[in-house]
Design a protein around this motif. Structure first.
Motif, PDB file in Angstrom:
ATOM      1  N   ASP A  33      38.158  33.232  33.497  1.00  0.00           N
ATOM      2  CA  ASP A  33      37.897  34.487  34.208  1.00  0.00           C
ATOM      3  C   ASP A  33      39.204  35.175  34.609  1.00  0.00           C
ATOM      4  O   ASP A  33      39.322  36.402  34.501  1.00  0.00           O
ATOM      5  N   ILE A  34      40.166  34.390  35.055  1.00  0.00           N
ATOM      6  CA  ILE A  34      41.472  34.959  35.410  1.00  0.00           C
ATOM      7  C   ILE A  34      42.137  35.559  34.169  1.00  0.00           C
ATOM      8  O   ILE A  34      42.669  36.662  34.212  1.00  0.00           O
ATOM      9  N   ARG A  35      42.115  34.821  33.074  1.00  0.00           N
ATOM     10  CA  ARG A  35      42.748  35.281  31.829  1.00  0.00           C
ATOM     11  C   ARG A  35      42.171  36.620  31.387  1.00  0.00           C
ATOM     12  O   ARG A  35      42.894  37.485  30.886  1.00  0.00           O
ATOM     13  N   GLU A  36      40.870  36.813  31.568  1.00  0.00           N
ATOM     14  CA  GLU A  36      40.216  38.050  31.136  1.00  0.00           C
ATOM     15  C   GLU A  36      40.692  39.271  31.917  1.00  0.00           C
ATOM     16  O   GLU A  36      40.439  40.395  31.521  1.00  0.00           O
ATOM     17  N   LYS A  37      41.415  39.069  32.979  1.00  0.00           N
ATOM     18  CA  LYS A  37      41.940  40.183  33.774  1.00  0.00           C
ATOM     19  C   LYS A  37      43.285  40.688  33.238  1.00  0.00           C
ATOM     20  O   LYS A  37      43.891  41.573  33.829  1.00  0.00           O
ATOM     21  N   GLY A  38      43.767  40.103  32.139  1.00  0.00           N
ATOM     22  CA  GLY A  38      45.016  40.551  31.530  1.00  0.00           C
ATOM     23  C   GLY A  38      46.221  40.198  32.386  1.00  0.00           C
ATOM     24  O   GLY A  38      46.283  39.129  32.983  1.00  0.00           O
ATOM     25  N   THR A  40      47.082  41.157  35.211  1.00  0.00           N
ATOM     26  CA  THR A  40      46.678  40.838  36.580  1.00  0.00           C
ATOM     27  C   THR A  40      46.317  39.358  36.696  1.00  0.00           C
ATOM     28  O   THR A  40      46.629  38.719  37.702  1.00  0.00           O
ATOM     29  N   GLY A  41      45.697  38.816  35.677  1.00  0.00           N
ATOM     30  CA  GLY A  41      45.348  37.401  35.665  1.00  0.00           C
ATOM     31  C   GLY A  41      46.578  36.502  35.692  1.00  0.00           C
ATOM     32  O   GLY A  41      46.583  35.455  36.348  1.00  0.00           O
ATOM     33  N   SER A  42      47.613  36.917  34.983  1.00  0.00           N
ATOM     34  CA  SER A  42      48.867  36.164  35.020  1.00  0.00           C
ATOM     35  C   SER A  42      49.432  36.188  36.434  1.00  0.00           C
ATOM     36  O   SER A  42      49.924  35.163  36.933  1.00  0.00           O
ATOM     37  N   PHE A  43      49.349  37.327  37.095  1.00  0.00           N
ATOM     38  CA  PHE A  43      49.824  37.440  38.482  1.00  0.00           C
ATOM     39  C   PHE A  43      48.993  36.560  39.416  1.00  0.00           C
ATOM     40  O   PHE A  43      49.537  35.899  40.301  1.00  0.00           O
TER      41      PHE A  43
END
Length: 132
Positions: A33-38, A40-43
């Motif tokens: 789910d975090i990865r799918e945020k692009g 932002t997910g890395s942050f």
């Protein structure tokens, strides 16, 4: 303060490690789910790791004996966060390895984390015993 950081690390690695062992699919889904945020997910991933790493670096800067293990872990968490913050594509590449089918990897990481908690507890108790 070093003793307090050691206690914090013991509890943190135990609880999160146990959670990885018991709920590997939930952890996998969380990072998917975090990865799918692009970017932002890395942050978000960096924000998860950075505070604990920074706390260790700030208050447990020990470069001798077995306690050095925790210091190295702290610097590793800060470095990982730095990469995820400054190079989010690299962070996403790392997050792309996560899948439900490979959620067993969280069990392995959890076993290592619980073991690390035990090792840190042993080191902590040994240091306290040596001081008395």
């Amino acid at each position: 303060m070093e003793s307090a950081i050691q206690k914090l690390a013991i509890v943190t690695f135990f609880v999160i490690g146990l959670s990885h062992i018991v709920q590997p699919r939930a952890w996998a889904q969380f990072f998917i789910d975090i990865r799918e945020k692009g970017a932002t997910g890395s942050f978000i991933s960096a924000l998860i790791h950075f505070p604990f790493g920074a706390l260790i670096v700030a208050f447990h800067n020990v470069w001798h004996g077995l306690p050095m293990i925790l210091t190295i872990i702290g610097y590793s968490l800060v470095l990982k966060s730095l990469v995820y913050f400054v190079f989010p594509k690299r962070g996403l590449k790392s997050l792309s390895r996560v899948s439900i089918e490979k959620s067993w990897e969280f069990v392995a990481a959890g076993i290592i984390s619980v073991g690390l908690s035990g090792l840190l507890a042993f080191i902590h108790i040994t240091i306290i015993s040596a001081g008395n």
